[in-house]
Scaffold this motif. Structure first.
Motif, PDB file in Angstrom:
ATOM      1  N   GLN A 204      43.276  34.358  52.979  1.00 28.13           N
ATOM      2  CA  GLN A 204      43.797  34.818  51.476  1.00 28.13           C
ATOM      3  C   GLN A 204      42.522  34.565  50.742  1.00 28.13           C
ATOM      4  O   GLN A 204      42.795  35.199  49.593  1.00 28.13           O
ATOM      5  N   TRP A 205      41.650  33.566  50.626  1.00 28.97           N
ATOM      6  CA  TRP A 205      40.874  33.331  49.558  1.00 28.97           C
ATOM      7  C   TRP A 205      39.493  33.988  50.022  1.00 28.97           C
ATOM      8  O   TRP A 205      38.580  34.120  49.104  1.00 28.97           O
ATOM      9  N   TRP A 222      41.465  36.648  45.995  1.00 28.60           N
ATOM     10  CA  TRP A 222      42.808  36.267  46.569  1.00 28.60           C
ATOM     11  C   TRP A 222      43.316  37.389  46.820  1.00 28.60           C
ATOM     12  O   TRP A 222      43.466  38.490  46.119  1.00 28.60           O
ATOM     13  N   THR A 223      43.967  37.307  47.988  1.00 29.17           N
ATOM     14  CA  THR A 223      45.228  38.576  48.361  1.00 29.17           C
ATOM     15  C   THR A 223      46.405  37.787  49.215  1.00 29.17           C
ATOM     16  O   THR A 223      46.214  36.741  49.807  1.00 29.17           O
ATOM     17  N   PRO A 224      47.556  38.257  48.718  1.00 31.20           N
ATOM     18  CA  PRO A 224      48.599  37.613  49.298  1.00 31.20           C
ATOM     19  C   PRO A 224      48.889  37.567  50.889  1.00 31.20           C
ATOM     20  O   PRO A 224      48.307  38.583  51.262  1.00 31.20           O
ATOM     21  N   ALA A 225      49.489  36.713  51.181  1.00 34.37           N
ATOM     22  CA  ALA A 225      49.738  36.623  52.864  1.00 34.37           C
ATOM     23  C   ALA A 225      50.723  37.772  53.092  1.00 34.37           C
ATOM     24  O   ALA A 225      51.460  38.193  52.553  1.00 34.37           O
ATOM     25  N   SER A 243      47.866  40.821  43.603  1.00 33.91           N
ATOM     26  CA  SER A 243      46.351  40.218  43.797  1.00 33.91           C
ATOM     27  C   SER A 243      45.774  40.705  42.609  1.00 33.91           C
ATOM     28  O   SER A 243      44.775  39.758  42.200  1.00 33.91           O
TER      29      SER A 243
END
Length: 313
Positions: A204-205, A222-225, A243
């Motif tokens: 995610q990071w 950052w991207t969401p799971a 995001s």
């Protein structure tokens, strides 16, 4: 007949030679970290601290050590391999220089008198008492070191490439005993300086960078799971919006706080943490979509953290 060393004797010789090479006895986790880092810097090969600890008997359940590891340890000592080390040590066993010391008797008439023997006995007793006091004092200091209070360590400097098995091993160096998290711990009494434990290739990071040069920069976004939302087109649009908002917030937060990060990266060399140095944001390469952290110091003096303030923008 040529004398041959037993395995235990050979291992003991190797341990003694390694301690002599780094001028340091292996008594604490920091000593094993120091040795692992010295090996990495000299021969560019990694031997984990857990392997070293088992070899010294610092950790339980030690059975044997792999030949490939023995080769690395002896190459650090400038031998070709483990066999070369054994051959060299066995040659010394039957060298004339290793014959038992021959005691030279006193000349006739030079036998010490009872009074002289008493004087020398008192001198020896006093020396033993002084030595015992020094050992007790050193033991007290060493115990304080193990408890992790930075002010009682004496000079201790973290250097890039040092390896720690767990986050607790390095957090306690700063007097931090909490185990709640390892990725964002403020350093006590030093506002704006945090201990960071990013995970290499985090899903995610992200935390991307050049692994071979121990991450001179770390790019964080950052991207969401994937499991946070469904896979429908509408959900994908929501994911992208989330995001973007997260990264924008991250960017403006780090720009506002001007943080310095004492950085230990997880899963870069092995499953533990490696100390990478002190980082600050790279203003030219960071924007609202991602943050780039640049290394500004390879070392960290635990007894003089105030000097880090001069590394800010």
């Amino acid at each position: 007949m040529e004398q041959v060393m037993s395995q235990d004797q050979a291992y003991a010789e190797l341990r003694q030679a390694l301690e002599a090479a780094v001028d340091r006895k292996m008594r604490s986790p920091r000593d094993f970290d120091f040795l692992a880092n010295a090996i990495l810097e000299k021969i560019h090969q990694s031997v984990s601290t857990s392997t070293l600890k088992r070899f010294w008997g610092y950790l339980p359940h030690y059975a044997s050590i792999r030949l490939s590891t023995l080769d690395l340890l002896t190459q650090f000592l400038d031998y070709k391999d483990w066999e070369d080390f054994i051959h060299s040590r066995e040659s010394q066993l039957h060298s004339p220089d290793t014959d038992a010391d021959v005691q030279t008797p006193l000349p006739d008439g030079d036998t010490p008198s009872p009074k002289a023997r008493y004087r020398w006995g008192m001198v020896a007793l006093l020396a033993l008492l002084l030595l015992g006091g020094a050992v007790l004092l050193w033991s007290g200091v060493f115990k304080e070191n193990e408890e992790g209070a930075p002010v009682s360590k004496g000079q201790y400097i973290l250097k890039r490439g040092q390896i720690f098995e767990t986050s607790s091993d390095y957090l306690r160096l700063f007097g931090i005993t909490t185990t709640e998290r390892y990725w964002d711990q403020p350093v006590p009494h030093h506002e704006g300086i945090v201990i960071w434990g990013p995970e290499y290739h985090h899903p995610q990071w992200h935390n991307e960078g050049l692994r071979d040069s121990l991450m001179p920069t770390i790019t964080e976004w950052w991207t969401p799971a994937d499991s946070s939302l469904s896979a429908s087109p509408a959900s994908e649009a929501e994911r992208q919006l989330l995001s973007a908002e997260k990264n924008e917030n991250l960017y403006f937060t780090v720009m506002r706080t001007n943080e310095l990060r004492i950085t230990f990266m997880k899963n870069l060399i092995d499953t533990g943490f490696v100390f990478l140095g002190v980082y600050r944001t790279d203003l030219l390469r960071s924007d609202s979509t991602h943050v780039v952290w640049e290394r500004v110091a390879d070392e960290c003096d635990l007894n003089n953290l105030t000097y880090l303030q001069q590394l800010r923008h």
